[in-house]
Design a protein around this motif. Sequence first.
Motif, mmCIF file in Angstrom:
data_model
loop_
_atom_site.group_PDB
_atom_site.id
_atom_site.type_symbol
_atom_site.label_atom_id
_atom_site.label_comp_id
_atom_site.label_asym_id
_atom_site.label_seq_id
_atom_site.Cartn_x
_atom_site.Cartn_y
_atom_site.Cartn_z
ATOM 1 N N UNK A 26 0.853 -1.186 0.000
ATOM 2 C CA UNK A 26 0.000 0.000 0.000
ATOM 3 C C UNK A 26 0.886 1.231 0.000
ATOM 4 N N UNK A 27 0.434 2.277 -0.672
ATOM 5 C CA UNK A 27 1.220 3.498 -0.780
ATOM 6 C C UNK A 27 1.584 4.068 0.588
ATOM 7 N N UNK A 28 0.679 3.977 1.540
ATOM 8 C CA UNK A 28 0.931 4.546 2.866
ATOM 9 C C UNK A 28 2.034 3.800 3.608
ATOM 10 N N UNK A 29 2.288 2.558 3.229
ATOM 11 C CA UNK A 29 3.279 1.744 3.915
ATOM 12 C C UNK A 29 4.681 1.861 3.327
ATOM 13 N N UNK A 30 4.842 2.600 2.253
ATOM 14 C CA UNK A 30 6.136 2.709 1.594
ATOM 15 C C UNK A 30 7.011 3.735 2.300
ATOM 16 N N UNK A 31 8.286 3.401 2.421
ATOM 17 C CA UNK A 31 9.223 4.341 3.022
ATOM 18 C C UNK A 31 9.576 5.424 2.008
ATOM 19 N N UNK A 32 10.150 6.497 2.504
ATOM 20 C CA UNK A 32 10.559 7.605 1.631
ATOM 21 C C UNK A 32 11.631 7.140 0.652
ATOM 22 N N UNK A 33 12.498 6.236 1.080
ATOM 23 C CA UNK A 33 13.541 5.726 0.182
ATOM 24 C C UNK A 33 12.948 4.812 -0.886
ATOM 25 N N UNK A 34 11.963 4.015 -0.526
ATOM 26 C CA UNK A 34 11.296 3.160 -1.515
ATOM 27 C C UNK A 34 10.645 4.034 -2.580
ATOM 28 N N UNK A 35 9.983 5.078 -2.140
ATOM 29 C CA UNK A 35 9.361 6.012 -3.090
ATOM 30 C C UNK A 35 10.419 6.671 -3.971
ATOM 31 N N UNK A 36 11.561 7.031 -3.375
ATOM 32 C CA UNK A 36 12.645 7.644 -4.147
ATOM 33 C C UNK A 36 13.121 6.691 -5.243
ATOM 34 N N UNK A 37 13.246 5.413 -4.901
ATOM 35 C CA UNK A 37 13.663 4.418 -5.895
ATOM 36 C C UNK A 37 12.636 4.303 -7.013
ATOM 37 N N UNK A 38 11.353 4.337 -6.666
ATOM 38 C CA UNK A 38 10.304 4.242 -7.681
ATOM 39 C C UNK A 38 10.360 5.427 -8.642
ATOM 40 N N UNK A 39 10.506 6.626 -8.100
ATOM 41 C CA UNK A 39 10.591 7.799 -8.961
ATOM 42 C C UNK A 39 11.883 7.788 -9.778
ATOM 43 N N UNK A 40 12.977 7.348 -9.170
ATOM 44 C CA UNK A 40 14.247 7.257 -9.894
ATOM 45 C C UNK A 40 14.133 6.243 -11.031
ATOM 46 N N UNK A 41 13.475 5.122 -10.771
ATOM 47 C CA UNK A 41 13.287 4.119 -11.817
ATOM 48 C C UNK A 41 12.520 4.699 -12.998
ATOM 49 N N UNK A 42 11.449 5.411 -12.712
ATOM 50 C CA UNK A 42 10.662 6.014 -13.781
ATOM 51 C C UNK A 42 11.497 7.036 -14.562
ATOM 52 N N UNK A 43 12.298 7.796 -13.851
ATOM 53 C CA UNK A 43 13.147 8.801 -14.494
ATOM 54 C C UNK A 43 14.240 8.130 -15.330
ATOM 55 N N UNK A 44 14.847 7.084 -14.804
ATOM 56 C CA UNK A 44 15.889 6.371 -15.557
ATOM 57 C C UNK A 44 15.306 5.689 -16.786
ATOM 58 N N UNK A 45 14.085 5.218 -16.680
ATOM 59 C CA UNK A 45 13.401 4.643 -17.841
ATOM 60 C C UNK A 45 13.259 5.701 -18.934
#
Length: 172
Positions: A26-45
């Motif tokens: 769930x989005x509420x359970x994600x850490x700030x670093x996990x979210x950072x990785x998700x956004x970084x992945x999208x940006x690297x893509x």
Amino acid sequence: MSDTPPTKPKRPPQTRTGLTDTGVKKAADKSARTRAREFALQALYQHLVGRNQAESIDAFTRDLVGFHKADSAHYDALLHGCISEAAALDESFTPLLDRKMVEISPVEHAVLWIGAYEFKHCLDVPYRVVINECIELAKAFGGTDGHKYVNGVLHKLAPNFRAAEVAADKKT
């Protein structure tokens, strides 16, 4: 005939705490670093597929919904670090691949960049956490079995960057 509208079937109850019915955190359970990785992945893509420059990708990504909940310093390190060290990161895991780099999907390629970068530069993150986070990224954004491929490559790569940590882990 009845005047009551048909009802939708109910979803089965969630059996695992913190997961949606599809098994994703769930989005509420994600850490700030996990979210950072998700956004970084999208940006690297975007960088891999569109060959967009880091600055324009960065500006676009920071405007996405939910970015304010991400660890922006970690995101910056991943995005700019992976792009600036792309050739070296590729060199670190290319010998471990069972196929040519051009046959690796852009999602898995970006996840491998993140994993290799974190092994090399984020020594505060245990190597097992790096692998797990990358597997979760590949599950959420990659192909059906892409996470298995990422897991295999990162397990082989970990000793190259974290030999002492991997050796100590094997002893316990």
